[in-house]
Design a protein around this motif. Structure first.
Motif, mmCIF file in Angstrom:
data_model
loop_
_atom_site.group_PDB
_atom_site.id
_atom_site.type_symbol
_atom_site.label_atom_id
_atom_site.label_comp_id
_atom_site.label_asym_id
_atom_site.label_seq_id
_atom_site.Cartn_x
_atom_site.Cartn_y
_atom_site.Cartn_z
ATOM 1 N N VAL A 199 1.774 6.002 28.663
ATOM 2 C CA VAL A 199 1.665 4.579 28.998
ATOM 3 C C VAL A 199 0.944 3.814 27.893
ATOM 4 O O VAL A 199 1.340 2.701 27.529
ATOM 5 C CB VAL A 199 0.942 4.392 30.347
ATOM 6 N N SER A 200 -0.126 4.399 27.336
ATOM 7 C CA SER A 200 -0.868 3.721 26.272
ATOM 8 C C SER A 200 0.003 3.512 25.039
ATOM 9 O O SER A 200 -0.105 2.479 24.357
ATOM 10 C CB SER A 200 -2.124 4.514 25.904
ATOM 11 N N ILE A 201 0.864 4.475 24.750
ATOM 12 C CA ILE A 201 1.778 4.343 23.616
ATOM 13 C C ILE A 201 2.784 3.225 23.883
ATOM 14 O O ILE A 201 3.072 2.396 23.011
ATOM 15 C CB ILE A 201 2.514 5.674 23.357
ATOM 16 N N MET A 202 3.307 3.188 25.116
ATOM 17 C CA MET A 202 4.272 2.144 25.476
ATOM 18 C C MET A 202 3.623 0.762 25.455
ATOM 19 O O MET A 202 4.211 -0.213 24.971
ATOM 20 C CB MET A 202 4.865 2.445 26.849
ATOM 21 N N LEU A 203 2.394 0.684 25.955
ATOM 22 C CA LEU A 203 1.692 -0.602 25.981
ATOM 23 C C LEU A 203 1.395 -1.107 24.568
ATOM 24 O O LEU A 203 1.399 -2.318 24.321
ATOM 25 C CB LEU A 203 0.382 -0.475 26.762
ATOM 26 N N ALA A 204 1.125 -0.155 23.644
ATOM 27 C CA ALA A 204 0.847 -0.554 22.264
ATOM 28 C C ALA A 204 2.053 -1.229 21.627
ATOM 29 O O ALA A 204 1.914 -1.994 20.666
ATOM 30 C CB ALA A 204 0.439 0.668 21.439
ATOM 31 N N ARG A 205 3.237 -0.967 22.166
ATOM 32 C CA ARG A 205 4.463 -1.570 21.631
ATOM 33 C C ARG A 205 4.912 -2.772 22.463
ATOM 34 O O ARG A 205 5.899 -3.424 22.123
ATOM 35 C CB ARG A 205 5.567 -0.517 21.556
ATOM 36 N N ILE A 206 4.202 -3.034 23.564
ATOM 37 C CA ILE A 206 4.532 -4.193 24.401
ATOM 38 C C ILE A 206 3.488 -5.295 24.232
ATOM 39 O O ILE A 206 3.816 -6.462 24.034
ATOM 40 C CB ILE A 206 4.619 -3.794 25.894
ATOM 41 N N LEU A 207 2.204 -4.891 24.298
ATOM 42 C CA LEU A 207 1.112 -5.859 24.192
ATOM 43 C C LEU A 207 0.659 -6.017 22.746
ATOM 44 O O LEU A 207 0.824 -5.115 21.928
ATOM 45 C CB LEU A 207 -0.072 -5.409 25.053
ATOM 46 N N THR A 208 0.071 -7.139 22.441
ATOM 47 C CA THR A 208 -0.448 -7.408 21.100
ATOM 48 C C THR A 208 -1.870 -6.870 20.962
ATOM 49 O O THR A 208 -2.550 -6.617 21.972
ATOM 50 C CB THR A 208 -0.460 -8.921 20.814
ATOM 51 N N LEU A 253 2.558 7.147 16.919
ATOM 52 C CA LEU A 253 2.260 6.817 18.311
ATOM 53 C C LEU A 253 2.335 5.330 18.609
ATOM 54 O O LEU A 253 2.866 4.919 19.640
ATOM 55 C CB LEU A 253 0.868 7.342 18.686
ATOM 56 N N TYR A 254 1.766 4.530 17.714
ATOM 57 C CA TYR A 254 1.592 3.117 18.043
ATOM 58 C C TYR A 254 2.445 2.153 17.222
ATOM 59 O O TYR A 254 2.596 0.990 17.600
ATOM 60 C CB TYR A 254 0.109 2.735 17.873
ATOM 61 N N SER A 285 6.861 9.664 10.275
ATOM 62 C CA SER A 285 5.545 10.213 10.632
ATOM 63 C C SER A 285 5.623 11.212 11.774
ATOM 64 O O SER A 285 4.960 12.256 11.757
ATOM 65 C CB SER A 285 4.592 9.070 11.000
ATOM 66 N N LEU A 286 6.438 10.924 12.782
ATOM 67 C CA LEU A 286 6.574 11.840 13.912
ATOM 68 C C LEU A 286 7.152 13.167 13.453
ATOM 69 O O LEU A 286 6.699 14.245 13.885
ATOM 70 C CB LEU A 286 7.456 11.216 14.999
ATOM 71 N N ALA A 287 8.135 13.123 12.552
ATOM 72 C CA ALA A 287 8.742 14.347 12.031
ATOM 73 C C ALA A 287 7.719 15.163 11.246
ATOM 74 O O ALA A 287 7.644 16.401 11.376
ATOM 75 C CB ALA A 287 9.932 14.005 11.147
#
Length: 486
Positions: free
Chosen positions: A25-34, A310-311, A438-440
């Motif tokens: 959820v924190s990862i998803m929020l980092a891409r939704i919220l500023t 992640l972010y 980076s993920l790879a």
């Protein structure tokens, strides 16, 4: 020890599932919220966390530590908890406008009001939670934890996607508290009274006052970075600092409450039996640093890849703060169990002194060293943590007979493992093509780094090896193609 070990395993499984969901959820929020929206919530939570200290008033620790916990004492603990929780909720509701005005950030006001409402509901599950922890009943604690987490995660994403911004986290937190409180009702131990009392409030308050001093100092210590940076910097920088902290504390986030689960009760029982706490302090710290220091070292070396993976690129500005925060985290981890130990012997106020020193140092260093960059601010926090270490060392030597020299000798294997793992990460990071995602890069390095870490544990004869073997043994027994000597 058997009950505690079993509860630790159950708690780890439960908290790991919770952590995984919250991490996603924190990862998803980092891409939704500023960064600003997350910064507003972080600045508000600083005051909420501080209020939690007064709300609890040491009642949870009192219930877990009290040797002769009678029904009357329990009712008094409940009475104190209800009074303190509802009083603090009222104060937060009243003070929200003033705090928003002080920061010149009106978005703080509605967030704080929603979070304050949660204080009215927390007492309904808090006493049950403390009793279950006292008795190492992690299995029963897992259900409310799971229910609250699921509702929190769903609420966060749905509200954030529909444009609630910072308020999405506030509403999700309130939903989490209410669902947890309801889920704790069937978990109530038999004979737990419903009606509060104040008959023994003095004994509860006496312990709570000592606990309050150390808890208050600790919470203020954690709040200072966001308060100071929010005042001399901006909400955006607070959001970036929060993300740098999240990167550094990934291990703590994954380990969750398992690191300290049942520690107060267990050490208190040892103290009541007249046993030395040094072996437990030493073993617990070596186990923690055996994993934690390596995780912090990897965060420092691979911080850029972790943040990008992640972010996303929006948060790259937080990367320079990761190294100093990792160093500060390694120092804090060395003394993680010190406050728990002094609480278990009935002297929780002892941990307040080093925390107060560090808090004052944080304020001074952050104001003097801040040049508008997050990097300098993070180094100021690191220096403040460093000057506190000798004070805690002196306390451990005086009250437990655990000298600094003995502690450092105990930590040598953890230090070697962490440095070796960090070196391997640096070599692999240098060898891998820069153009790879980076993920790879992280996925490619994961297995080799895990192998290097485990081999170093074996080479240094780290006591963590025994714990790993103990956890793996049941799995080996169920796999017929693995020999008994493997």
């Amino acid at each position: 020890m058997v009950d505690l070990r079993r509860s630790l395993v159950i708690n780890f499984i439960s908290s790991s599932g919770t952590t995984l969901l919250q991490f996603i959820v924190s990862i998803m929020l980092a891409r939704i919220l500023t960064p600003r929206e997350i910064g507003v919530y972080s600045m508000t939570v600083v005051f909420i966390n501080f209020a939690h200290v007064f709300r609890d008033f040491g009642v949870s620790a009192y219930i877990q530590r009290e040797k002769d916990l009678t029904t009357d004492k329990l009712r008094s603990a409940i009475g104190v908890l209800y009074f303190s929780s509802w009083l603090i909720a009222s104060i937060l509701l009243y003070a929200s406008s003033s705090i928003g005005l002080w920061f010149n950030e009106p978005a703080i006001i509605p967030v704080m009001r929603v979070l304050a409402i949660g204080f009215f509901f927390i007492p309904f599950g808090a006493v049950t939670h403390a009793l279950l922890a006292r008795n190492f009943e992690a299995k029963k604690e897992a259900f409310p934890n799971a229910v609250g987490t699921i509702f929190f995660c769903i609420s966060c994403i749905v509200l954030a996607k529909t444009g609630f911004g910072s308020m999405s986290l506030a509403y999700a937190n309130l939903i989490n508290i209410i669902t947890c409180s309801l889920a704790y009702i069937p978990m109530r131990p038999k004979g737990l009274p419903w009606i509060p009392s104040f008959k023994h409030w003095r004994s509860v308050a006496h312990f709570g006052a000592g606990s309050l001093l150390s808890s208050c100092a600790s919470t203020l210590h954690g709040a200072i970075p966001d308060i100071v940076l929010g005042k001399i910097g901006s909400a955006r920088q607070v959001g970036l600092l929060s993300r740098a902290n999240s990167t550094v504390t990934i291990f703590s986030y994954i380990a969750g409450s398992t690191v300290s689960y049942g520690a107060v009760s267990y050490m208190a029982q040892m103290y009541h039996r007249g046993e030395s706490l040094v072996p437990t302090l030493s073993r617990a710290t070596v186990l923690l640093t055996g994993v934690g220091w390596s995780a912090l070292a990897l965060s420092a070396v691979l911080g850029g890849d972790i943040v990008l993976a992640l972010y996303g690129p929006t948060w790259l500005e937080c990367v320079p703060a990761i190294l100093p925060l990792s160093i500060a985290g390694s120092i804090s981890m060395l003394f993680h169990f010190a406050p728990i130990a002094v609480t278990s012997i009935g002297r929780p106020y002892l941990s307040a002194m080093p925390t107060i020193i560090s808090t004052v140092a944080r304020i001074l260093f952050c104001i003097v060293m801040y040049d508008g960059t997050l990097n300098r601010f993070a180094w100021a926090l690191c220096l403040a943590t460093l000057i506190t270490a000798p004070v805690i060392s002196i306390q451990q030597a005086r009250y437990f007979g655990y000298s600094s020299a003995a502690m450092l000798r105990d930590m040598i294997p953890s230090m070697i493992v962490a440095l070796g793992t960090a070196l391997a990460a640096w070599v692999l990071s240098t060898l891998l093509p820069v153009h790879l995602a980076s993920l790879a890069r992280l996925l490619i390095m994961a297995l080799p780094l895990a192998a290097v870490w485990y081999v170093l544990l074996r080479i240094t004869r780290h006591i963590l090896v025994g714990e790993i073997d103990r956890l793996v043994a049941p799995i080996k027994a169920k796999l017929p193609f693995i020999g008994p000597n493997v």
